[in-house]
Design an enzyme around this catalytic site. Structure first.
Site, PDB file in Angstrom:
ATOM      1  N   LEU A 134       0.787  -1.228   0.015  1.00 50.60           N
ATOM      2  CA  LEU A 134       0.029  -0.015  -0.037  1.00 50.60           C
ATOM      3  C   LEU A 134       0.976   1.337   0.043  1.00 50.60           C
ATOM      4  CD1 LEU A 134      -2.617   1.420   0.339  1.00 50.60           C
ATOM      5  CD2 LEU A 134      -2.497   1.283   2.969  1.00 50.60           C
ATOM      6  N   ASP A 135       1.808   1.463   1.059  1.00 55.86           N
ATOM      7  CA  ASP A 135       2.513   2.649   1.252  1.00 55.86           C
ATOM      8  C   ASP A 135       4.021   2.099   1.909  1.00 55.86           C
ATOM      9  OD1 ASP A 135       3.937   4.844   2.029  1.00 55.86           O
ATOM     10  OD2 ASP A 135       2.331   5.589   3.382  1.00 55.86           O
ATOM     11  N   PRO A 136       4.774   1.611   1.041  1.00 58.56           N
ATOM     12  CA  PRO A 136       4.926   1.963  -0.397  1.00 58.56           C
ATOM     13  C   PRO A 136       4.189   0.847  -1.372  1.00 58.56           C
ATOM     14  CG  PRO A 136       6.824   1.038   0.230  1.00 58.56           C
ATOM     15  CD  PRO A 136       6.113   1.005   1.571  1.00 58.56           C
ATOM     16  N   ASP A 139       0.653   3.864  -3.843  1.00 58.88           N
ATOM     17  CA  ASP A 139       0.798   5.284  -3.538  1.00 58.88           C
ATOM     18  C   ASP A 139       1.553   5.332  -4.756  1.00 58.88           C
ATOM     19  OD1 ASP A 139       3.039   3.996  -2.509  1.00 58.88           O
ATOM     20  OD2 ASP A 139       3.573   5.385  -1.124  1.00 58.88           O
TER      21      ASP A 139
END
Length: 472
Positions: A134-136, A139
């Site tokens: 997700l993050d990273p 994004d």
């Protein structure tokens, strides 16, 4: 299963995000999955119900020669290894993968330790794909998309903001901290003590870890919900990663519900987030006794020429003394804030006569042992993932506007959390890309370019997991 099309995949780790990843991979009948964890029970639980999947025991963090040899042997027997274990162990996995000429996928940032292995990775002829959760991960896919589209139209990104948070859904955020753990509690707490550096108005701004929570500011994203945002680690590399050299402001960070930073500040002031082993921290202590020690209360009272209150008969007298000392240390800016934080600390139980479960001889892990049952997601509850990029764009004609790219995702009650899905599924997609030969040359990869991001994003969107863009 064995045929020329069969692919053997080793999944290291059986945490919350692993199941959606495993489910995605085993959709393909030619994929044969082995789930490995330090405990067979955990590996078997993750493998349960998945076709072509077996469980085994491996310890990627061990320095024991036999366990290291077992890891190397297992990795060499597979076409690809997925490392969903703590990032500090990724180099161990990659070194074994180099020996076994096995491809690797991680969801973590490319660390200096990984980068040091680049020549060996290329010589081994393997692909090491990173930063695809997700993050990273997601994004990157949308930051690269918007930047590319803006620049293709002659625009320049003058300001870039990106904030992400994994939170309990609003109806499940009823505890005083407005927070629950959807991943490793220890790592989760330590995130709030990292120093941070970002670019603002063309100037670098550095925030020491001890001041990070004080930097949190209100940050509206969703109508009706009160968020605060604070920077996370260094945002400076992302001006180069996203190829926006014209940007004068670049900030990446985290989102929490309003009020959360004050609790973290109080825990820091009290000393509860100290990861250093303490010789005095022994089994049998109550939480009130631990708090008394961390506050150095006896020394404080003696310096004030006051008779020690901590030996008196009534527990309530002790608690009042502890609370008074906390208030003096924290210097709350308002009575309302003081009341709210003290109520939260009472709820945690650090002033109580409950016996503490001492973990690893340090305060941080002992606190985690206390918080884990208090701040877990209960049956029927769901989490909430919020991610937003904000681009302030200046066009060739001199006009300026703002583009947002936003994700609001809720977990499934009694099913997968939103965090698990948005980390696990993109990871599974990247695994399939590697297995299908998408990457034509060996080396270290991450979704930082249009050529990688566009096809990955198409598959993410095919799973119904895209972000929503708006021009303000």
């Amino acid at each position: 299963m064995s045929s020329s099309n069969t692919k053997h995949i080793l999944l290291l780790g059986a945490g919350a995000v692993a199941r959606p990843c495993a489910e995605y991979i085993t959709r393909r009948p030619e994929n044969v999955l082995t789930v490995a964890c330090r405990t067979l029970k955990s590996a078997e639980a993750l493998a349960n119900g998945l076709r072509n999947t077996t469980a085994t025991v491996l310890d990627a963090g061990s320095e024991d020669p036999e366990k290291r040899a077992a890891l190397e042997k297992a990795i060499a027997e597979h076409d690809l290894v997925i490392s969903l274990i703590p990032y500090s162990y990724h180099p161990n996995v990659i070194k074994a993968a180099i020996k076994g000429q096995t491809n690797v996928v991680t969801t973590s940032y490319i660390s200096p330790a990984i980068r040091e292995l680049e020549d060996e990775i290329k010589k081994a002829g393997i692909v090491v794909m990173n930063e695809i959760g997700l993050d990273p991960g997601v994004d990157h896919l949308y930051a690269v998309k918007v930047v590319d589209e803006v620049q293709a139209k002659g625009g320049k990104v003058k300001e870039f903001y990106s904030f992400c948070g994994g939170l309990p859904a609003p109806e499940c955020a009823g505890n005083p901290l407005g927070y629950k753990f959807s991943w490793f509690p220890r790592g989760n707490l330590l995130v709030h003590l990292n120093s941070a550096t970002y670019l603002a108005g063309g100037k670098e701004v550095h925030i020491p870890g001890k001041d990070l929570m004080n930097s949190a500011k209100p940050y509206p994203i969703v109508d009706g919900l009160s968020f605060v945002a604070f920077p996370n680690r260094s945002s400076l590399p992302f001006r180069d990663i996203y190829q926006i050299p014209e940007a004068e402001t670049v900030v990446r960070g985290s989102v929490r519900y309003a009020g959360f930073p004050e609790f973290v500040n109080a825990l820091v002031a009290i000393g509860m987030l100290n990861p250093t082993p303490q010789p005095w921290l022994k089994d049998g202590l109550t939480w009130a006794e631990i708090t008394e020690h961390t506050l150095e209360l006896r020394k404080h009272l003696k310096s004030k020429h006051m008779a020690p209150l901590l030996g008196e008969k009534t527990y309530h007298t002790t608690r009042r003394t502890l609370i008074a000392r906390v208030k003096a240390l924290c210097q709350f800016p308002s009575e309302e804030g003081s009341t709210r934080v003290i109520s939260g600390l009472k709820w945690i139980g650090i002033f109580s006569s409950d016996k503490a479960q001492i973990r690893y001889g340090n305060l941080l892990d002992t606190l985690c042992a206390r918080l884990e049952p208090l701040m877990k997601f209960n049956k029927g509850e769901r989490d909430f993932v919020i991610l937003q990029h904000k681009f302030v764009v200046k066009w060739a004609d001199g006009n300026t506007n703002t583009i947002t790219s936003t994700l609001e995702a809720y977990g499934e009650p009694n099913g997968h959390s939103a965090m698990a899905r948005y980390v696990g599924v993109p990871c599974g997609i990247a695994v399939q890309f590697v297995l299908d030969g998408f990457f034509k040359a060996p080396g270290i990869y991450a979704p930082h370019t249009k050529e990688i991001c566009d096809p990955l994003r198409a598959q993410v969107e095919a799973e119904g997991m895209g972000l929503v863009e708006k021009v303000l």
